[in-house]
Design a protein around this motif. Structure first.
Motif, short mmCIF file in Angstrom:
data_model
loop_
_atom_site.label_atom_id
_atom_site.label_comp_id
_atom_site.label_asym_id
_atom_site.label_seq_id
_atom_site.Cartn_x
_atom_site.Cartn_y
_atom_site.Cartn_z
N ASP A 76 0.83 -1.20 0.00
CA ASP A 76 0.00 0.00 0.00
C ASP A 76 0.86 1.25 0.00
O ASP A 76 0.44 2.32 0.43
CB ASP A 76 -0.95 0.01 1.19
N THR A 77 2.09 1.13 -0.47
CA THR A 77 2.97 2.28 -0.58
C THR A 77 2.74 2.98 -1.91
O THR A 77 2.20 2.39 -2.85
CB THR A 77 4.43 1.85 -0.48
N GLY A 78 3.14 4.22 -1.98
CA GLY A 78 3.01 4.94 -3.24
C GLY A 78 1.59 5.41 -3.48
O GLY A 78 0.77 5.54 -2.58
N SER A 79 1.26 5.65 -4.73
CA SER A 79 -0.01 6.28 -5.08
C SER A 79 -1.17 5.30 -5.13
O SER A 79 -2.32 5.70 -5.09
CB SER A 79 0.11 6.98 -6.43
N SER A 80 -0.89 3.99 -5.23
CA SER A 80 -1.99 3.03 -5.32
C SER A 80 -1.54 1.67 -4.80
O SER A 80 -0.36 1.33 -4.83
CB SER A 80 -2.46 2.90 -6.77
N PHE A 275 -6.76 -9.23 -1.91
CA PHE A 275 -6.50 -8.76 -0.55
C PHE A 275 -7.67 -7.94 -0.02
O PHE A 275 -8.25 -7.12 -0.72
CB PHE A 275 -5.23 -7.92 -0.49
N PHE A 276 -7.98 -8.15 1.26
CA PHE A 276 -8.99 -7.38 1.97
C PHE A 276 -8.37 -6.04 2.33
O PHE A 276 -7.57 -5.95 3.26
CB PHE A 276 -9.45 -8.14 3.21
N ASP A 277 -8.73 -5.01 1.61
CA ASP A 277 -8.02 -3.74 1.65
C ASP A 277 -7.94 -3.15 3.05
O ASP A 277 -6.90 -2.67 3.49
CB ASP A 277 -8.69 -2.76 0.69
N GLN A 278 -9.05 -3.17 3.78
CA GLN A 278 -9.10 -2.48 5.07
C GLN A 278 -8.26 -3.15 6.14
O GLN A 278 -7.98 -2.55 7.17
CB GLN A 278 -10.56 -2.37 5.54
N LEU A 279 -7.89 -4.40 5.93
CA LEU A 279 -7.07 -5.10 6.93
C LEU A 279 -5.66 -5.40 6.44
O LEU A 279 -4.84 -5.92 7.19
CB LEU A 279 -7.75 -6.40 7.35
N SER A 280 -5.38 -5.10 5.19
CA SER A 280 -4.08 -5.44 4.61
C SER A 280 -3.15 -4.24 4.59
O SER A 280 -3.60 -3.09 4.47
CB SER A 280 -4.25 -5.98 3.19
N SER A 450 -6.52 -0.29 8.27
CA SER A 450 -5.60 0.30 7.30
C SER A 450 -4.22 -0.26 7.60
O SER A 450 -4.09 -1.17 8.40
CB SER A 450 -5.62 1.83 7.40
N SER A 451 -3.21 0.28 6.95
CA SER A 451 -1.87 -0.25 7.17
C SER A 451 -1.47 -0.11 8.64
O SER A 451 -1.89 0.80 9.34
CB SER A 451 -0.87 0.48 6.28
N GLY A 452 -0.67 -1.01 9.10
CA GLY A 452 -0.27 -1.03 10.48
C GLY A 452 -0.33 -2.44 11.02
O GLY A 452 -0.66 -3.38 10.31
#
Length: 772
Positions: A76-80, A275-280, A450-452
């Protein structure tokens, strides 16, 4: 190779069949033979290339190396968001990187951390290219230095294959050799969601269209290795649905349950199908197993009879190490969805007891709320249910006096029978201060989807701070950062504020613009702030091009948090106190529980602050302290900024010790190490705080036993200005407030004043300065 021979034979037969060749009959055989010859050469070369193996790009070339990022894990780095298109090999900054095979440099990029050198079909990224090389140069495997690891990144990103056709360099017959990996992946959890939504089934009781969501950690190192070696993406993953006794497979994706396998990189357009975006995140890989690579899909439970079934999930790495998890589920045609999870607003002690407040839940079938309490964060008791805490209520008060911390959490229930109960809220707590000293804990850690590293729906991190305060004899209130923003809680009503941010950043800001203004005003008025979090400087400083920080963010970091950003990851999980600081002699470890802290910031002192904690064995700074004015303020305040999360400190004893140092600094208790009520042994009068002051100040006294006390304020000529206390007090620590007024309530002039405390026949005096 048998398969390749079959393909070549079929191609030869196809070509020799005249109906596929638009050439004269007499020359057909010659043309066909030539075509077959070149096809054979091409396909043999392709076969060799697709199965080629090579040494590592760093020394030693023919020994196994660690891996911190696997092929096709989530990024999830960068613009997308995208699939990771290579393999990350951790090495020290400045270490040389070599080509793994002979070739020609076809492209180079020399600016910034994404600099790279591409040799034919392999790119070596995050290196400082060798200045003596240029495009077109011939390079030799294991001899030519392509460049060195870029400063601050600590790894080389190895991309095998041209853009758009990247391949996995970790397969048994393709890529790095030797590659030793005896550690199996770990399936961390299996959760069930309503298809294509964030609505999670709180228990394995499901209905309708269901997504099976799975978190897996590929282990590329032993349990003792750094977390970054043990939280990678997986190679293969799949699932099967069984009958209750697992004797019969009801459904399995083809082939044999396998859903995703990453030999080559898919299009990034499909990353959110996998990938499940909100948890990945970069460090957390959560897969939607019911989806197909190119489209949304789901488990249609309506096709099954109501009853119990078993979901089996399996994951496998490139070396055949595997993990399998069986989860029993119940399929029902009834309403199985609970209301949304309540969000705590605050928990605060009152003169008559305690008040709990929460934000309303908007579900149409909401019946009400349930309030639970605990004394120890382990044993929870239902105190009040939805019969009293009905849907329209958003707070409740308990008229009970208590002398130790009370921890609270909420849930919501609907009108179904039996009712569905939501996930629990975050855990907040409150404890009255024995001396009316007010400390507020602000929960600014919203990052769960989100990321973390923390992805549970709720946390108890504010309560851990509260436990440390209580252990040091201080009471406290807790509030969400949203409550500070909406005015439910006023920072200026508190003598100290503890603001926790965990590993907040990226999607969720550490300090929003509105929060910055409130914190600025608090510090300018002489407030005391203890803030901790691993991504604060990273989020706020414009030197970090990966964050969306503004000039205002950086100004807040520099002039109010009194720090500057140095690096995103110290890579060190032990810290030591620096000589001459509030943490002198303190040593502690952090970063393992309750979540893995994998990116602790490195910072440096700024704007008059002092480095207070150092990452052990390095020159990198982990905390700063500051005493003085902030911004346009004229009243001195105090700050401690910790660049990693307080709640991840390893033990309760270490957390208590660090909190004690902070409180000693904030309230001038450095000479009062034994000043808590249960250990007070002598009559002590501390210097007032703040000092100088322009509106009010606090005078702290420790009594070794109960008795009569007199607290009086005089001018320098000995005239009595104000008698603050004359009467009996119990043993312990006491705080007296003076608002700069005389006995008539009139404001006195600027200047020096003396406060005199008399107890048990002994009088102690100190001077203080009022400035207007």
């Amino acid at each position: 190779m048998e398969k390749m021979r079959s393909i070549l034979y079929a191609l030869k037969s196809l070509i020799l069949d005249s109906k596929y060749l638009a050439v004269p009959n007499h020359s057909q055989h010659g043309y066909s033979a030539a075509i077959v010859f070149f096809l054979v050469l091409f396909l043999m070369a392709f076969a060799v290339q697709s199965q080629e193996q090579f040494p590592w790009p760093v020394e030693p070339f023919h020994q196994n190396h660690e891996i911190t990022g696997t092929f096709c894990e989530f990024r999830d780095t960068g613009s997308s968001d995208h699939f990771h298109n290579g393999t990350d090999i951790p090495k020290a900054d400045g270490q040389p990187v070599y080509p793994v095979k002979d070739g020609t440099i076809v492209s180079m990029y020399t600016v910034g951390s994404n600099a790279y050198v591409r040799v034919n079909d392999i790119a070596y990224v995050h290196i400082k290219p060798n200045a003596s090389l240029s495009v077109g140069d011939r390079v030799i495997a294991g001899q030519t230095i392509l460049g060195t690891i870029y400063p601050g990144l600590g790894h080389v990103h190895f991309t095998y294959g041209y853009v758009g056709s990247e391949k996995n360099a970790m397969l048994p017959n393709q890529g790095f050799t030797p590659l030793e990996d005896p550690w199996p992946p770990i399936i961390r959890y299996v959760h069930f969601y309503i298809n294509n939504s964030l609505q999670k089934f709180p228990t394995p009781r499901v209905s309708g269209a269901v997504d099976i969501v799975v978190k897996v950690d590929e282990q590329n190192g032993p349990p003792s290795s750094l977390v970054s070696r043990r939280n990678n993406g997986i190679y293969k993953i799949g699932y099967k649905i069984f009958t209750k006794d697992t004797s019969t497979v009801i459904y399995a994706p083809s082939p044999d349950g396998l859903r995703f396998k990453f030999d080559t990189k898919p299009s990034n357009a499909y990353v959110h199908n996998v990938f499940f975006d909100q948890l990945s995140s970069t460090t957390s890989h959560v897969y939607i197993l019911t989806n197909r690579l190119e489209s949304d899909d789901y488990w249609n439970t309506t096709e099954l009879d109501s009853g119990k079934y078993v979901v089996m999930v399996f994951a496998e790495d490139t070396r055949g190490n595997a993990d399998t998890l069986y989860v029993q589920v119940e399929v029902t045609g009834e309403d199985a969805l609970p209301p949304a999870q309540p969000t705590m607003r605050f928990a605060r002690s009152l003169a008559q007891g305690m008040q709990i407040a929460w934000y309303p839940v908007g579900d149409s079938d909401l019946k009400g709320y349930r309030y639970y309490f605990s004394w120890d964060l382990e044993n929870w008791n239902l105190h009040t249910n939805e019969g009293e805490l009905t849907a329209e209520k958003t707070d409740t008060t308990f008229n009970v006096q208590f002398t130790k911390p009370v921890f609270s959490r909420m849930s919501a229930v609907d009108k179904a029978y039996p009712p569905n109960e939501s996930e629990f809220s975050d855990v907040y707590g409150a404890m009255p201060s024995p001396d009316n000293q007010r400390v507020l804990i602000v929960d600014g850690f919203d990052r769960t989807q989100s990321s973390g590293s923390w992805h549970q729906p709720a946390h108890w991190f504010a309560a851990l701070h509260g436990q440390a305060l209580a252990a040091n004899g201080f009471g406290f209130d807790c509030a969400a950062n949203e409550a500070v923003l909406d005015g439910s809680v006023n920072l200026n009503e508190y003598d100290a504020v503890i603001w926790l941010l965990g590993d907040e950043s990226t999607t969720d800001e550490t300090f929003s613009a509105a929060e910055q203004q409130l914190v600025k005003a608090y510090l300018e008025a002489g407030g005391r702030l203890f803030v901790s979090g691993s991504e604060i400087a990273w989020d706020l400083d414009q030197d970090n091009t990966s964050s969306a920080s503004t000039a205002e963010d950086e100004e807040f970091l520099h002039n109010y948090l009194k720090a500057d950003y140095v690096a995103d990851d110290s890579k060190i999980y032990q810290v030591t106190g620096l000589s001459g600081t509030i943490f002198e002699g303190l040593e502690l470890s952090y970063g393992q529980q309750p979540y893995a802290e994998d990116y602790p910031d490195a910072i440096k002192a700024y704007g008059g602050s002092q480095a207070a904690l150092q990452y052990k064995g390095t020159s990198l700074i982990a905390a700063v302290q500051y005493e003085g004015t902030f911004g346009s303020g004229t009243v001195p305040g105090k700050l401690v900024y910790l660049a990693f999360p307080f709640e991840t400190i390893d033990t309760e004893q270490q957390r208590n010790a660090l909190m004690q140092r902070v409180l000693n600094f904030f309230f001038d208790l450095n000479d009062l190490q034994e000043s808590r009520p249960h250990v007070a042994e002598q009559f002590v009068v501390a210097q007032n705080y703040p000092n100088p002051f322009n509106s009010s100040t606090n005078i702290q006294v420790v009594l070794p036993r109960s008795g009569h006390i007199q607290v009086a304020i005089y001018d320098l000529e000995g005239r009595l200005i104000r008698l603050l206390k004359s009467g009996h007090l119990n043993q312990g620590r006491h705080i007296f407030h003076w608002n700069g007024a005389n006995e008539k309530g009139e404001a006195v002039a600027s200047g020096l004043y003396v406060y005199r405390i008399t107890f048990a026949g002994k009088a102690l005096s100190r001077k203080m300065l009022l400035v207007k």
